[in-house]
Design an enzyme around this catalytic site. Sequence first.
Site, PDB file in Angstrom:
ATOM      1  N   ASP A   1       1.944  -4.741  -1.820  1.00 63.00           N
ATOM      2  CA  ASP A   1       1.057  -5.556  -2.652  1.00 63.00           C
ATOM      3  C   ASP A   1       1.244  -7.071  -2.502  1.00 63.00           C
ATOM      4  O   ASP A   1       2.367  -7.567  -2.559  1.00 63.00           O
ATOM      5  CB  ASP A   1       1.265  -5.239  -4.130  1.00 63.00           C
ATOM      6  CG  ASP A   1       1.159  -3.771  -4.467  1.00 63.00           C
ATOM      7  OD1 ASP A   1       0.870  -2.977  -3.559  1.00 63.00           O
ATOM      8  OD2 ASP A   1       1.359  -3.425  -5.640  1.00 63.00           O
TER       9      ASP A   1
ATOM     10  N   GLU B   1      -3.153   0.588 -11.400  1.00 68.89           N
ATOM     11  CA  GLU B   1      -2.196  -0.430 -10.988  1.00 68.89           C
ATOM     12  C   GLU B   1      -2.901  -1.769 -10.776  1.00 68.89           C
ATOM     13  O   GLU B   1      -4.127  -1.848 -10.680  1.00 68.89           O
ATOM     14  CB  GLU B   1      -1.500  -0.026  -9.675  1.00 68.89           C
ATOM     15  CG  GLU B   1      -0.671   1.235  -9.749  1.00 68.89           C
ATOM     16  CD  GLU B   1       0.092   1.504  -8.471  1.00 68.89           C
ATOM     17  OE1 GLU B   1       1.327   1.560  -8.539  1.00 68.89           O
ATOM     18  OE2 GLU B   1      -0.529   1.652  -7.402  1.00 68.89           O
TER      19      GLU B   1
END
Length: 517
Positions: free
Chosen positions: A50, A232
């Site tokens: 990420d 998320e």
Amino acid sequence: MYFYRILLLTAFFMVQSNLQSQVQLDANATNESLYRPNFHFTPKKGWMNDPNGMIFLNGQYHLFYQHYPDATVWGPMHWGQATSKDLVQWDHQPIALYPDSIGMIFSGSAVLDKNNTSGLGRNGVAPLVAIFTQHFMPGEKAGRTDFQNQSIAYSLDQGKTWTKYAGNPVLKTPNLKDFRDPKVIWHGPTQKWIMSLAVANHIEFYSSPNLINWTKESEMGKDLFAHGGVWECPDLLSFDVNGKTVWVLLVSMNPGGPNSGSATQYMVGDFDGHVFKPFTTDIKWMDYGPDNYAGVSFSNLGDRKVLIGWMSNWNYANLVPTEKWRSAMTVPRELSLVKQDTDANANINSSQNQNNFLLVSRPVKELEAHFTKMLSKKNMVAEKEFTLMGAGKILPNRIDLDIVKATDFDIVFSNAFNEKLIIGYDAAKKQFFIDRRNAGVSNFHQGFAAMPTAPRFVADAEMDLSVLIDKTSVELFADGGRTVMTALFFPTHPFTNCSLQSKEGISVKTMNLFLFK
């Protein structure tokens, strides 16, 4: 999620020896030269996922990211760091944040505390404050439910060095296993910081006057939108649409994407500093390809919204056949909000038009300066097959087409080893597709060899299309960025041919081919 990643690691070690024996790379190319992209960010070595803490500061873009420097598979998370002046050319920086006794450094965000609300500034220097999840692995392994908490760190030298706050964590979990990925913005009307937090199957909103003391405001999403996996990496963005502020909430989800595995959905609505109220509960995806996940926007860019995503999928992220590093980021993308309704004066408060918002993604304008035009044609009719570039010539990294009528077509990249990547459009189904079923190495995961599809959102006969190709990735932007797809592929040899094909023939108003400098 951790258990899911452990399964991926196990699968990785099971297939690695088999993969090495089956992948025969070009004799004149190394894994590095064949697979490391030219204009997509990659770590020097080790694992990356990420993007985190992205912020624009004093003419420089800061990209932080989930990073494990000691292996090419997911492990104890750090925050890696890179900087850029143009969003294209990145300079690697020392690791910003390391795991500590509270836990690993999971995803989060960063803000410039201009008014020193946190009190962490010194001598008139406004602090750069990172807000992130800390994951305490021993607690998870012991079966506890308090192993994810939110902490902060601050920098007084524009991100070069960081000091963790002595009172961490600043937001403790209410005994929930999935309590993570804080994205923080400043909300002017309430004069407070707002945190969007992913909590299992929904998003929770918290407010704070100082980035240290947090109060829960509301939650949203338990019974709404897509729920094929854990939520998320939220991001709450505001857009000006005809003088009215409209909010978009990004939520990444794994698994459950439209083409299997990881993907990012978005919701459009109102936010008053306390509650997010979606206009509609329709499920909308930011990118229909399989390989754009956990994307978040830069802070401190004013009205400009620029997003970068992780260009992979948890289905196979630990398994892809790169050697010294794993994963790349998407190209930075400019986000905007448009209506499908073509009447610019339509009342956006009416129920009819509230359902028509689309989140548009386009490559940032900074990329333009890094492409040089190879070929340009106007008013061209391609009968069945038109060779764009043949063997022995350098193939384009970008193809822009303005098509007179949206009929079936394929853009085919191929080599002499029967490998081909096909990007195209099915007019009967009104679908774009990326066919990577025969595009090279795929035996590392049984679902990788696939043909993901995406809907077309406009009814116009004319179509514009921009395709970016960078060694192992394709990014498709159609109809001004209303339909977007991102996909990886791994040829064993470089593609040497590129052609435009259409059984019915295709009329092209303009065609431009570009090479990355």
